[in-house]
Scaffold this motif. Structure first.
Motif, PDB file in Angstrom:
ATOM      1  N   ASN A   1       0.820  -1.214   0.000  1.00  0.00           N
ATOM      2  CA  ASN A   1       0.000   0.000   0.000  1.00  0.00           C
ATOM      3  C   ASN A   1       0.850   1.258   0.000  1.00  0.00           C
ATOM      4  O   ASN A   1       0.337   2.368  -0.201  1.00  0.00           O
ATOM      5  N   TYR A   2       2.166   1.115   0.211  1.00  0.00           N
ATOM      6  CA  TYR A   2       3.091   2.245   0.090  1.00  0.00           C
ATOM      7  C   TYR A   2       4.001   2.090  -1.130  1.00  0.00           C
ATOM      8  O   TYR A   2       4.267   3.070  -1.830  1.00  0.00           O
ATOM      9  N   LEU A   3       4.481   0.883  -1.389  1.00  0.00           N
ATOM     10  CA  LEU A   3       5.411   0.670  -2.494  1.00  0.00           C
ATOM     11  C   LEU A   3       4.744   0.898  -3.848  1.00  0.00           C
ATOM     12  O   LEU A   3       5.281   1.615  -4.709  1.00  0.00           O
ATOM     13  N   LEU A   4       3.573   0.290  -4.062  1.00  0.00           N
ATOM     14  CA  LEU A   4       2.928   0.395  -5.368  1.00  0.00           C
ATOM     15  C   LEU A   4       2.471   1.825  -5.688  1.00  0.00           C
ATOM     16  O   LEU A   4       2.738   2.322  -6.791  1.00  0.00           O
ATOM     17  N   PRO A   5       1.783   2.527  -4.764  1.00  0.00           N
ATOM     18  CA  PRO A   5       1.460   3.926  -5.082  1.00  0.00           C
ATOM     19  C   PRO A   5       2.710   4.784  -5.274  1.00  0.00           C
ATOM     20  O   PRO A   5       2.711   5.696  -6.112  1.00  0.00           O
ATOM     21  N   GLY A   6       3.778   4.506  -4.508  1.00  0.00           N
ATOM     22  CA  GLY A   6       5.009   5.270  -4.700  1.00  0.00           C
ATOM     23  C   GLY A   6       5.557   5.123  -6.099  1.00  0.00           C
ATOM     24  O   GLY A   6       5.986   6.108  -6.733  1.00  0.00           O
ATOM     25  N   ILE A   7       5.533   3.895  -6.637  1.00  0.00           N
ATOM     26  CA  ILE A   7       5.959   3.672  -8.022  1.00  0.00           C
ATOM     27  C   ILE A   7       4.981   4.332  -8.989  1.00  0.00           C
ATOM     28  O   ILE A   7       5.373   4.934  -9.993  1.00  0.00           O
ATOM     29  N   GLY A   8       3.682   4.237  -8.667  1.00  0.00           N
ATOM     30  CA  GLY A   8       2.664   4.803  -9.547  1.00  0.00           C
ATOM     31  C   GLY A   8       2.773   6.313  -9.701  1.00  0.00           C
ATOM     32  O   GLY A   8       2.664   6.843 -10.811  1.00  0.00           O
ATOM     33  N   TYR A   9       2.979   7.021  -8.591  1.00  0.00           N
ATOM     34  CA  TYR A   9       3.099   8.478  -8.679  1.00  0.00           C
ATOM     35  C   TYR A   9       4.323   8.885  -9.487  1.00  0.00           C
ATOM     36  O   TYR A   9       4.294   9.885 -10.219  1.00  0.00           O
ATOM     37  N   LEU A  10       5.409   8.127  -9.384  1.00  0.00           N
ATOM     38  CA  LEU A  10       6.594   8.423 -10.187  1.00  0.00           C
ATOM     39  C   LEU A  10       6.320   8.177 -11.665  1.00  0.00           C
ATOM     40  O   LEU A  10       6.740   8.977 -12.522  1.00  0.00           O
ATOM     41  N   MET A  11       5.603   7.102 -12.002  1.00  0.00           N
ATOM     42  CA  MET A  11       5.289   6.812 -13.403  1.00  0.00           C
ATOM     43  C   MET A  11       4.374   7.880 -13.990  1.00  0.00           C
ATOM     44  O   MET A  11       4.531   8.288 -15.152  1.00  0.00           O
ATOM     45  N   LEU A  12       3.407   8.350 -13.211  1.00  0.00           N
ATOM     46  CA  LEU A  12       2.545   9.431 -13.689  1.00  0.00           C
ATOM     47  C   LEU A  12       3.358  10.697 -13.951  1.00  0.00           C
ATOM     48  O   LEU A  12       3.156  11.389 -14.964  1.00  0.00           O
ATOM     49  N   LEU A  13       4.266  10.995 -13.039  1.00  0.00           N
ATOM     50  CA  LEU A  13       5.093  12.181 -13.199  1.00  0.00           C
ATOM     51  C   LEU A  13       5.924  12.103 -14.476  1.00  0.00           C
ATOM     52  O   LEU A  13       5.955  13.048 -15.275  1.00  0.00           O
ATOM     53  N   LEU A  14       6.580  10.957 -14.695  1.00  0.00           N
ATOM     54  CA  LEU A  14       7.439  10.816 -15.870  1.00  0.00           C
ATOM     55  C   LEU A  14       6.622  10.776 -17.158  1.00  0.00           C
ATOM     56  O   LEU A  14       7.037  11.317 -18.193  1.00  0.00           O
ATOM     57  N   GLY A  15       5.433  10.136 -17.114  1.00  0.00           N
ATOM     58  CA  GLY A  15       4.603  10.049 -18.310  1.00  0.00           C
ATOM     59  C   GLY A  15       4.096  11.406 -18.756  1.00  0.00           C
ATOM     60  O   GLY A  15       4.215  11.790 -19.927  1.00  0.00           O
ATOM     61  N   PHE A  16       3.515  12.168 -17.823  1.00  0.00           N
ATOM     62  CA  PHE A  16       3.009  13.497 -18.179  1.00  0.00           C
ATOM     63  C   PHE A  16       4.155  14.469 -18.455  1.00  0.00           C
ATOM     64  O   PHE A  16       3.980  15.421 -19.227  1.00  0.00           O
ATOM     65  N   ARG A  17       5.301  14.251 -17.842  1.00  0.00           N
ATOM     66  CA  ARG A  17       6.452  15.126 -18.085  1.00  0.00           C
ATOM     67  C   ARG A  17       6.877  15.067 -19.555  1.00  0.00           C
ATOM     68  O   ARG A  17       7.221  16.087 -20.167  1.00  0.00           O
TER      69      ARG A  17
END
Length: 499
Positions: free
Chosen positions: A57-73
């Motif tokens: 519940n911490y590891l997966l959202p942590g990876i997810g927020y980074l992927m969203l950041l890099l994708g929209f970036r």
């Protein structure tokens, strides 16, 4: 053939080869939409579906927020909607850092965590993500003149609202509702995952989005920042700074000799300042109980007269809490209990008193009316004696779960830790209370929870001190009134109380 002819032939061959259609794998690798949109799709999946075990519940959202950041970036210069998604990703990343602070320090209570406005805000942000991405991709497909046959993002937005409503309904624990909803989610995310293939067929390329910081640097900064927040927050929450001062309290009150004559333990009496002994002149009776609470016992054999082992008993190890309760009975059915605790090591090394914060709970079970209390922590350091108030000493309602169910009660609680390098770590608690006139037997419970090293997410030791736990030890004792004691010594007449 001459050298000049060879060179001309090679140039002609190179020119002809460049006009050949590239291999399908090469086309797939050069699809500029695949990586950023796939990252966004995976990021939305990892930040939407929560798994509450193994820190996922911490590891997966942590990876997810980074992927969203890099994708929209990578897509932020494509159109205004991708830019809005990029801005929202930055805001959500800041919110995620706040979540890590909360998890490592425990600063947010359940009344905030379960707040309906916060839940609605989280749902609105997630739905906003889907709708922003939907508008951004709609412009991309329109520009590429590619038909959009399926609209998974609108379905995902609707499912997010449905799940939020489901979580607040009586069906929140029903698999009959959760499994179909999860299935639709997987279907919609899979459709989103395959959207870049359509743009690849159209040959529409991305607009270049120059960046000042490389993607590798962003990843390293992100993970190091998360690690720093978790480490610093966990260490901060696991130790309370004490408001300590040199112990200069007077210890010369005449009542000390009176208490010693009644059986008050001399070592414990020396820890009490004169201010704690006010009003004790004329004590009717004194009851003393003692027990050693062992937090890391080991088994040792006991032998009979033939040299054979007949049983194994617990023997103290490194961490042991010596607890002494002294209850003074005063006129008018008034009582004052002093509870002393001192860390001792029976194995090796110095006493293993807590540097990380422990918690305790104390309650006189037969008390009635107003209960007054105070206490202090004592230790030696640098050749000097120090005293500090017990942190967060308070009396409030508690709920305990045990073998016989759940019970509610009022109890005095506090937190305990000592600075690094402290020696002879100990403390005392003073409780003044009244028992009903027809009571002749009193009892008290003292629980101590040893927290150990910092944990993530932060576990408040106060949440476990009232219930059965492997790191909790309990001291239980009883005392009787002087009138009852004298009645028993008189031969126990038939009726109590005496007429």
């Amino acid at each position: 053939m001459s050298t000049r002819d060879d060179k001309g032939f090679e140039e002609l061959l190179a020119r002809e080869l460049t006009e050949l259609p590239p291999d399908d794998e090469i086309v797939a690798r050069t699809n500029s939409w695949e990586e950023p949109v796939t990252r966004i799709a995976m990021g939305l999946a990892l930040t939407t579906i929560k798994l509450n075990f193994l820190w996922l519940n911490y590891l997966l959202p942590g990876i997810g927020y980074l992927m969203l950041l890099l994708g929209f970036r990578a897509l932020r210069r494509e159109n205004r909607w991708f830019a809005a998604g990029w801005g929202l990703s930055l805001l959500r990343l800041a919110g995620w850092m706040c979540t890590l602070v909360e998890a490592s320090t425990g600063w947010r209570g359940p009344e905030i965590e379960n707040s309906l406005p916060l839940i609605l805000l989280a749902v609105a942000i997630q739905v906003g993500y889907f709708l922003i991405l939907r508008k951004a991709l709609a412009e991309v497909f329109q520009k590429a003149e590619v038909p959009w046959e399926r609209d998974p993002l609108l379905l995902l937005a609707g499912l997010t609202v449905a799940i939020a409503v489901l979580a607040r309904s009586p069906l929140s624990n029903s698999w009959l509702a959760a499994i179909p909803t999860l299935g639709f989610y997987i279907y919609a995310l899979n459709a989103l995952y395959h959207l870049p293939e359509k743009l690849s067929d159209a040959g529409y390329a991305l607009a270049a989005a120059p960046v000042a910081v490389s993607e590798k640097t962003v990843k390293w900064v992100y993970w190091l920042l998360c690690l720093a927040i978790v480490t610093a927050g966990s260490l901060y929450a696991a130790h309370i700074p004490l408001e300590a001062a040199p112990d200069t309290g007077a210890r010369s009150a005449p009542v000390r000799q009176e208490l010693l004559a009644l059986g008050f333990p001399e070592e414990q009496l020396q820890d009490l300042p004169d201010s704690a002994l006010e009003g004790l002149s004329g004590v009717l009776n004194l009851d003393v109980s003692q027990e050693l609470l062992m937090f890391d016992p080991h088994s040792e054999p006991e032998y009979n007269s033939y040299g054979l082992v007949y049983q194994y008993v617990d023997a103290p190890g490194k961490a042991n809490l010596d607890v002494t309760a002294v209850t003074a009975e005063l006129p008018g059915h008034q009582f004052r209990t002093f509870l002393f605790f001192q860390w001792k090591s029976m194995s090796y090394g110095a006493d293993h008193g807590p540097f990380w914060t422990d918690s305790f709970l104390f309650r006189p079970e037969e008390s009635a009316g107003e209960t007054r209390y105070t206490g202090a922590l004592l230790y030696e350091k640098g050749g000097e004696s120090w005293i500090a108030p017990i942190p967060e000493l308070t009396m409030k309602g508690h709920t305990a779960t045990g073998f016989f169910g759940t019970s509610n009660f009022q109890a005095i609680t506090g937190r305990v830790n000592y600075p690094m390098g402290a020696e002879n770590r100990r403390g005392w608690l003073q409780v003044d209370f009244t028992m009903p006139e027809d009571y002749w037997l009193g009892s008290m419970i003292f629980n101590w929870y040893r927290s150990g090293a910092p944990t993530f997410p932060h576990t408040d030791p106060m949440e476990r001190v009232g219930s059965i736990h492997e790191n909790r030890r309990q001291f239980y004792t009883t005392f009787q009134t002087l009138s009852r004691y004298l009645w028993e010594q008189a031969g126990e007449p038939e009726e109590w109380p005496p007429q």
